[in-house]
Design an enzyme around this catalytic site. Structure first.
Site, PDB file in Angstrom:
ATOM      1  N   SER A   1     -18.766  17.898 -28.718  1.00 24.79           N
ATOM      2  CA  SER A   1     -19.610  18.574 -27.727  1.00 24.79           C
ATOM      3  C   SER A   1     -19.394  20.078 -27.668  1.00 24.79           C
ATOM      4  O   SER A   1     -20.166  20.777 -26.993  1.00 24.79           O
ATOM      5  CB  SER A   1     -19.359  17.968 -26.344  1.00 24.79           C
ATOM      6  OG  SER A   1     -19.770  16.616 -26.314  1.00 24.79           O
TER       7      SER A   1
ATOM      8  N   GLU B   1      35.049  35.068 -52.639  1.00 26.87           N
ATOM      9  CA  GLU B   1      34.568  34.817 -53.985  1.00 26.87           C
ATOM     10  C   GLU B   1      35.573  35.140 -55.090  1.00 26.87           C
ATOM     11  O   GLU B   1      35.562  34.503 -56.136  1.00 26.87           O
ATOM     12  CB  GLU B   1      33.283  35.626 -54.219  1.00 26.87           C
ATOM     13  CG  GLU B   1      32.125  35.213 -53.335  1.00 26.87           C
ATOM     14  CD  GLU B   1      31.705  33.776 -53.578  1.00 26.87           C
ATOM     15  OE1 GLU B   1      31.481  33.408 -54.743  1.00 26.87           O
ATOM     16  OE2 GLU B   1      31.635  33.016 -52.591  1.00 26.87           O
TER      17      GLU B   1
END
Length: 699
Positions: free
Chosen positions: A402, A133
């Site tokens: 069901s 950086e």
């Protein structure tokens, strides 16, 4: 005069000759006489000089004003800076760390964080950040003029802002004061802000702010949180390869997050290792080692297990302690990673071997303990166009088909019926007020005549189920379903018996768990406790809730036995397990839009749903088909290493038939119609029992 003139010219010539001889000796030319400027040249030179004087005059004053403005702006930003300790945690919200049943971290939510000072983290991490950086961080005064000039040139050539050129100090200023947009105004404001930071804090303190406030993907704010998130270790312990991977996240946290694309993250880390080597932070041997053995995710991060479960737990707690928490909290859960892997493997096995490649059919699976503790959850398959955030196990309301018949037969048993009582399987027509005649059909379109309840249930015969429901009373059927934990609205008409109502998979699985749980209501839960991470203080406890007896011992025993017959002799044959007793029920809705199988062994309850998100009918799929096979494959894997245990039942005794379900005349007229007074009495009694049990417990 002639003589004088001659003498004058002679002296001039003699002088010239002497000068020439002098030049020959010294090698220098006598300076020429200054030429006179013409009028135009004098005007131009005067104008140019005037412009220079104006520029100097204006520039000097602009510089003075600029310096004053810069100084005032710097002083302003400096005055806005709180003490260092207050700058180390810049999150707007808190974090949630989720641990499994054994206490191991398996998921993270919110803004993860972990405060660390620069002198406490690994030197490799500091070096990786500096190399990536701001290589001149320790030498500039907050603004890297060389980097800024380079970025300005690149942006000028491109015609837009493509490179920031910000120093690390400027990045800290951006984190503290500015948003992430790239504008000239923001870049100008960064300068006094960066100077203010350099004025108030040391380089190490500026680094500390950066280390704790940088966002590094996957909800991790700060390098300590990211290190724990990705590697399961502190930022003080990272290797050069791991440090390089973390530093590589700064450019694009989401793009380079190793949980999204590990290979891309490793490639980016290799570039960072090269920068560290070139700048002298790593020896050749260290760099080669880092390249040969790139960083890998921790087991928890690599597994990415339990995402659907974690989201469900987050939604089940209060927002102010989960999704909107401002505190850092730990949620202790019931999640079991082994069971989760088993469920995923079982589902994957069926889809890879039994289903056409490229199918977009969805499936969801829930695994829970008999007391409702959810151990694993699959919210859906990863298919093209599917919404990965939609949890089909907890959010999808689907017709139960069901599956709902279990509540129908439970209601009949509760009113004194026996599994061996007769019931008619024959054409049936019921006049529904406001809708007209309604005639349910069996799946096979065939009829067996007079049969017993267990046969009707095991083979999921529709006409018999409707007769049983009408005999027991729809209100009683509804009450049983609700007592067992179904909270979704339940249909009012006779179609209630065939599962016209909707429910979620987790809710239905919880209802079936209540049957295994000695007939006591089960509330599915995933949170055991919620605690503050800082001091371990318990803020909230979870659990199954107070026991409420819904089914008495006889009813529960008979119902579980009937469910075993579904697998032994009925529609659930494909779910049969090789080494242990199991019980369950199939479910298929109208036009096969939903297919279900829910069942249990003595140790686990598993629910499976299959269908399409857009409600497209399944082709050739019923609950007794693929869902039953998925259930079997999941259950086989879940029970690996678990000693077989019988279900807590005994076969029911045959006894004289009751009048709860009439056999009828075969035409459906009046068949199985209960006494109206008895039906009302049953409903009142059920409501009274539910209220009393809810207030005072099962006793």
């Amino acid at each position: 005069m002639a003589e004088g003139g001659k003498s004058r010219y002679g002296r001039g010539q003699e002088a010239n000759e002497q000068a020439a001889r002098g030049m020959a000796r010294t090698g220098k030319r006598k300076p020429r006489a200054r030429q006179k400027l013409g009028p135009l040249e004098r005007v131009l030179r005067g104008a140019f000089g005037g412009v220079l004087r104006v520029i100097w005059w204006v520039g000097l004053r602009v510089a003075i004003v600029g310096a004053i403005v810069l100084g005032v702006a710097t002083a302003y930003y400096e005055s806005q800076l709180p003490p260092l300790e207050e700058l180390l945690d810049g999150r707007e919200g808190g974090s949630v760390t989720l641990t499994d049943a054994s206490g191991e971290v398996f998921a993270w939510r919110g803004e993860q964080h972990g405060v660390m000072q620069a002198d406490a983290v690994s030197p490799h991490l500091i070096n990786a950040i500096i190399a990536t950086e701001d290589r001149r961080f320790y030498w500039h005064f907050g603004v890297d003029l060389r980097g800024t000039a380079r970025a300005a040139l690149v942006n000028l050539r491109s015609g837009t802002t493509v490179q920031g050129g910000s120093s690390l100090t400027q990045q800290v200023a951006k984190l503290l004061w500015f948003d992430n947009t790239r504008t000239l105004e923001r870049k100008i404001k960064e300068i006094p802000a960066a100077l203010a930071l350099e004025w108030k804090f040391s380089k190490a303190e500026i680094l500390s702010i950066y280390l704790n406030r940088a966002y590094l993907g996957a909800g991790a704010t700060g390098f300590e949180a990211a290190s724990q998130r990705y590697f399961g270790k502190s930022a003080a312990e990272v290797t050069p390869a791991e440090a390089a991977m973390l530093a590589g996240l700064l450019r694009a946290p989401s793009r380079f997050a190793p949980t999204n694309d590990l290979a891309r993250a490793q490639e980016r880390a290799t570039t960072i290792v090269g920068l560290m080597e070139a700048q002298g932070y790593l020896t050749v041997a260290q760099a080669d080692e880092a390249r040969a053995h790139p960083a890998k995710l921790s087991a928890a991060a690599a597994a990415r297990a339990g995402a659907a479960f974690a989201d469900w737990v987050m939604s089940s707690g209060p927002d102010f302690l989960t999704r909107s928490t401002t505190e850092d909290v730990v949620v202790e859960t019931t999640f079991d990673p082994r069971v989760q892997r088993a469920a995923e493997a079982g589902l994957r096995s069926v889809f890879e071997t039994k289903i056409k490649e490229g199918s977009n059919a969805q499936a969801a699976v829930v695994v829970m303990a008999p007391d409702g503790a959810v151990r694993a959850m699959i919210g859906g398959r990863d298919v093209a166009g599917a919404d990965g955030s939609f949890n089909r196990a907890t959010q999808a309301l689907r017709q139960t088909g069901s599956l709902f018949k279990t509540f129908v037969y439970a209601a009949a048993l509760e009113q004194g019926a026996s599994p061996f009582d007769p019931v008619l399987d024959a054409p049936l027509t019921i006049n529904v007020p406001g809708s007209g005649p309604w005639s349910p059909q069996n799946y096979t379109r065939e009829h067996k005549g007079q049969i017993d309840l267990v046969t009707a249930y095991a083979h999921s015969i529709n006409t018999s189920a409707v007769r049983v429901a009408e005999a027991a009373g729809r209100a009683r059927v509804r009450a049983v379903a609700q007592d067992l934990g179904v909270t979704a609205p339940i249909a009012e008409g006779p179609a209630i018996a065939l599962g016209a109502s909707e429910a979620t998979l987790v809710e239905m699985t919880g209802a079936y768990a209540g049957i295994l749980n000695a007939g006591q209501r089960v509330r599915p839960y995933g949170m055991r406790a919620l605690k503050l991470r800082a001091d371990g203080q318990t803020l909230m406890k979870g659990g199954p809730g107070a026991p409420v007896q819904v089914l008495d011992e006889r009813v529960d025993n008979d119902l579980i036995w009937m469910m075993t017959q579904v697998i032994e002799t009925g529609t659930g044959g494909r779910a049969r397990l090789p080494d242990r007793q199991a019980a369950g029920k199939t479910g298929t809705t109208s036009a096969a839009r939903d297919a279900w199988f829910i069942g249990f062994t003595a140790d686990y309850v598993v629910g499976v749903w299959m269908g399409y998100d857009d409600n497209t009918p399944l082709t050739g799929v019923t609950g007794g088909g693929l869902p039953a096979e998925i259930w079997r494959e999941v259950m086989v894997r879940v029970n690996e290493g678990v000693p077989p245990r019988p279900l807590p039942i005994r076969p029911p005794e045959r006894r004289a038939a009751t009048t709860v379900v009439a056999s009828g005349d075969g035409r459906g007229q009046g068949a199985g119609v209960p006494n109206p007074v008895a039906a009302v009495d049953n409903v009142v009694r059920s409501v009274f029992n539910s209220v009393v049990k809810g207030l005072f417990g099962s006793n």
